[in-house]
Design an enzyme around this catalytic site. Structure first.
Site, mmCIF file in Angstrom:
data_model
loop_
_atom_site.group_PDB
_atom_site.id
_atom_site.type_symbol
_atom_site.label_atom_id
_atom_site.label_comp_id
_atom_site.label_asym_id
_atom_site.label_seq_id
_atom_site.Cartn_x
_atom_site.Cartn_y
_atom_site.Cartn_z
ATOM 1 N N LYS A 199 75.935 -31.080 89.371
ATOM 2 C CA LYS A 199 74.834 -31.044 90.342
ATOM 3 C C LYS A 199 75.176 -30.110 91.517
ATOM 4 O O LYS A 199 74.288 -29.467 92.078
ATOM 5 C CB LYS A 199 74.511 -32.453 90.857
ATOM 6 C CG LYS A 199 73.894 -33.374 89.814
ATOM 7 C CD LYS A 199 72.611 -32.831 89.207
ATOM 8 C CE LYS A 199 71.872 -33.862 88.370
ATOM 9 N NZ LYS A 199 70.786 -33.268 87.579
ATOM 10 N N TYR A 207 80.155 -40.932 88.547
ATOM 11 C CA TYR A 207 79.219 -39.818 88.320
ATOM 12 C C TYR A 207 79.978 -38.575 87.847
ATOM 13 O O TYR A 207 79.445 -37.741 87.120
ATOM 14 C CB TYR A 207 78.413 -39.551 89.591
ATOM 15 C CG TYR A 207 77.105 -38.846 89.366
ATOM 16 C CD1 TYR A 207 76.130 -39.357 88.521
ATOM 17 C CD2 TYR A 207 76.821 -37.645 90.019
ATOM 18 C CE1 TYR A 207 74.924 -38.707 88.329
ATOM 19 C CE2 TYR A 207 75.616 -36.988 89.842
ATOM 20 C CZ TYR A 207 74.672 -37.520 88.992
ATOM 21 O OH TYR A 207 73.483 -36.861 88.809
HETATM 22 P P1 NAP Z 1 65.559 -38.899 81.499
HETATM 23 O O1 NAP Z 1 64.213 -39.490 81.420
HETATM 24 O O2 NAP Z 1 66.569 -39.363 80.500
HETATM 25 O O3 NAP Z 1 65.430 -37.315 81.485
HETATM 26 C C1 NAP Z 1 66.503 -36.453 81.164
HETATM 27 C C2 NAP Z 1 65.948 -35.437 80.238
HETATM 28 O O4 NAP Z 1 66.905 -34.409 79.921
HETATM 29 C C3 NAP Z 1 65.531 -36.057 78.905
HETATM 30 O O5 NAP Z 1 64.213 -35.685 78.612
HETATM 31 C C4 NAP Z 1 66.534 -35.448 77.962
HETATM 32 O O6 NAP Z 1 66.122 -35.419 76.630
HETATM 33 C C5 NAP Z 1 66.674 -34.065 78.579
HETATM 34 N N1 NAP Z 1 67.709 -33.309 77.893
HETATM 35 C C6 NAP Z 1 68.993 -33.665 77.635
HETATM 36 N N2 NAP Z 1 69.580 -32.725 76.883
HETATM 37 C C7 NAP Z 1 68.653 -31.751 76.667
HETATM 38 C C8 NAP Z 1 68.639 -30.520 75.957
HETATM 39 N N3 NAP Z 1 69.714 -30.086 75.291
HETATM 40 N N4 NAP Z 1 67.503 -29.776 75.959
HETATM 41 C C9 NAP Z 1 66.411 -30.197 76.620
HETATM 42 N N5 NAP Z 1 66.353 -31.352 77.304
HETATM 43 C C10 NAP Z 1 67.464 -32.122 77.319
HETATM 44 O O7 NAP Z 1 66.243 -39.191 82.922
HETATM 45 P P2 NAP Z 1 65.831 -38.783 84.423
HETATM 46 O O8 NAP Z 1 66.621 -39.690 85.277
HETATM 47 O O9 NAP Z 1 64.354 -38.707 84.545
HETATM 48 O O10 NAP Z 1 66.482 -37.336 84.576
HETATM 49 C C11 NAP Z 1 65.756 -36.194 84.985
HETATM 50 C C12 NAP Z 1 66.553 -35.394 86.003
HETATM 51 O O11 NAP Z 1 66.640 -36.143 87.216
HETATM 52 C C13 NAP Z 1 67.989 -35.090 85.602
HETATM 53 O O12 NAP Z 1 68.346 -33.799 86.058
HETATM 54 C C14 NAP Z 1 68.767 -36.141 86.364
HETATM 55 O O13 NAP Z 1 70.130 -35.780 86.576
HETATM 56 C C15 NAP Z 1 67.983 -36.129 87.652
HETATM 57 N N6 NAP Z 1 68.205 -37.270 88.558
HETATM 58 C C16 NAP Z 1 68.110 -38.547 88.104
HETATM 59 C C17 NAP Z 1 68.325 -39.612 88.969
HETATM 60 C C18 NAP Z 1 68.235 -41.023 88.501
HETATM 61 O O14 NAP Z 1 68.772 -41.907 89.176
HETATM 62 N N7 NAP Z 1 67.587 -41.311 87.390
HETATM 63 C C19 NAP Z 1 68.621 -39.357 90.312
HETATM 64 C C20 NAP Z 1 68.706 -38.038 90.758
HETATM 65 C C21 NAP Z 1 68.495 -36.993 89.862
HETATM 66 P P3 NAP Z 1 66.912 -36.429 75.600
HETATM 67 O O15 NAP Z 1 66.533 -37.807 75.999
HETATM 68 O O16 NAP Z 1 66.451 -36.039 74.261
HETATM 69 O O17 NAP Z 1 68.386 -36.198 75.768
#
Ligand code: NAP
Length: 264
Positions: A162, A155
């Site tokens: 984070k 990570y």
């Molecule tokens: P996700 O669907 O890939 O969402 C991440 C989002 O961030 C995407 O819409 C992405 O757009 C956007 N992003 C990246 N660069 C950007 C920019 N320059 N401007 C605006 N948006 C941007 O994945 P997710 O897992 O749902 O992630 C959402 C949040 O949850 C994140 O903060 C992640 O770290 C957190 N989280 C995830 C998990 C997990 O296991 N999945 C666990 C804990 C926390 P693009 O696709 O265009 O890059």
């Protein structure tokens, strides 16, 4: 009666139907919120517009959070359309694939800056841009992960980002508290999304989690959506600066036994 009736809620970070932002969007819709959706790049528009239509959302705006002009124009458009905002969700993170495997000390300067800019500073910048239009009682929230406080192999820089995001949550809560605006983070267990796919060894970690978390279950985007409803609603009126774990209890356990020894 929905818990979010009459509230205007903006959600940043919807990429597709697997996104945590989609779980939150659906839960907000169910509870009666007026929804606005923001996505990162033009490439995503094809996927995001049909999802927005499913929740009767007409305010769909592109915003690349690395660009101040995008953030400012998105805030202006939101002010014009919604007037005031009650809820803002930051569900955005990015780190290059090359930073998400191997030793942390291999993180590049550029990779470090990028991860911090997109995954941390953007929350601060959004808070600033939207601050003038937040209603008293408004709730801001972001998404974090346990790799901020303990090592989650691979990570790497995202764990460090984070940690900074959780700290930013507390500082923003302090700044905006007098305005009666709350700021919290949801720390979600691993969920199979686009962003997660970039983390080395994610598949194994995801499976391992279901074997050893106290509840022996993975977390879903619906679980996160429901927790987000609580933080967005007046039920959490006096809660700010917190990290709320939605992780089947994983963070409560200090010493992990293998699944085979668990029941002895
Ligand atoms: P996700 O669907 O890939 O969402 C991440 C989002 O961030 C995407 O819409 C992405 O757009 C956007 N992003 C990246 N660069 C950007 C920019 N320059 N401007 C605006 N948006 C941007 O994945 P997710 O897992 O749902 O992630 C959402 C949040 O949850 C994140 O903060 C992640 O770290 C957190 N989280 C995830 C998990 C997990 O296991 N999945 C666990 C804990 C926390 P693009 O696709 O265009 O890059």
């Amino acid at each position: 009666m929905g818990l979010l009736d009459g509230k205007n809620a903006l959600i940043f970070g919807l990429a597709n139907e697997r996104s945590i932002a989609w779980g939150i969007t659906q839960a907000f819709k169910r509870e009666g919120a007026n929804i606005g959706i923001s996505y990162a790049g033009e490439m995503l528009e094809k996927r995001v517009r049909p999802l927005a239509a499913q929740v009767d959302c007409k305010w769909v705006e592109q915003c690349d959070v690395t660009k101040d002009e995008d953030i400012n124009s998105t805030a202006e458009k939101a002010a014009k359309y919604f007037g005031k905002i009650d809820v803002l969700v930051h569900s955005i993170a990015f780190a290059g694939r090359e930073e998400l495997s191997g030793p942390y000390y291999n993180t590049s300067r550029e990779g470090f800056k990028n991860a911090m800019d997109i995954s941390v500073f953007s929350f601060v910048a959004l808070a600033k841009a939207f601050q003038p239009m937040l209603n008293p009682g408004a709730s801001l929230m972001c998404l974090t992960y346990y790799g901020s406080v303990k090592v989650a192999p691979h990570y790497n820089v995202m764990g460090v980002a984070k940690a900074a995001l959780e700290s930013s949550t507390r500082y923003l809560a302090y700044d905006l508290g007098p305005q009666k605006v709350r700021v919290n983070a949801i720390s979600a267990g691993p969920i199979r999304t686009l962003a997660a796919a970039g983390v080395g060894g994610f598949r194994d970690m995801y499976k391992h989690f279901a074997d050893i978390s106290p509840m022996r279950e993975n977390v879903t985007i619906e679980d996160v959506g429901n927790a987000a409803v609580f933080l967005a609603s007046d039920l959490s009126a006096r809660i700010t600066g917190e990290v709320l774990y939605v992780d089947s209890g994983f963070n409560a356990v200090g010493v992990q036994l293998g699944p085979e020894t668990k029941s002895e």
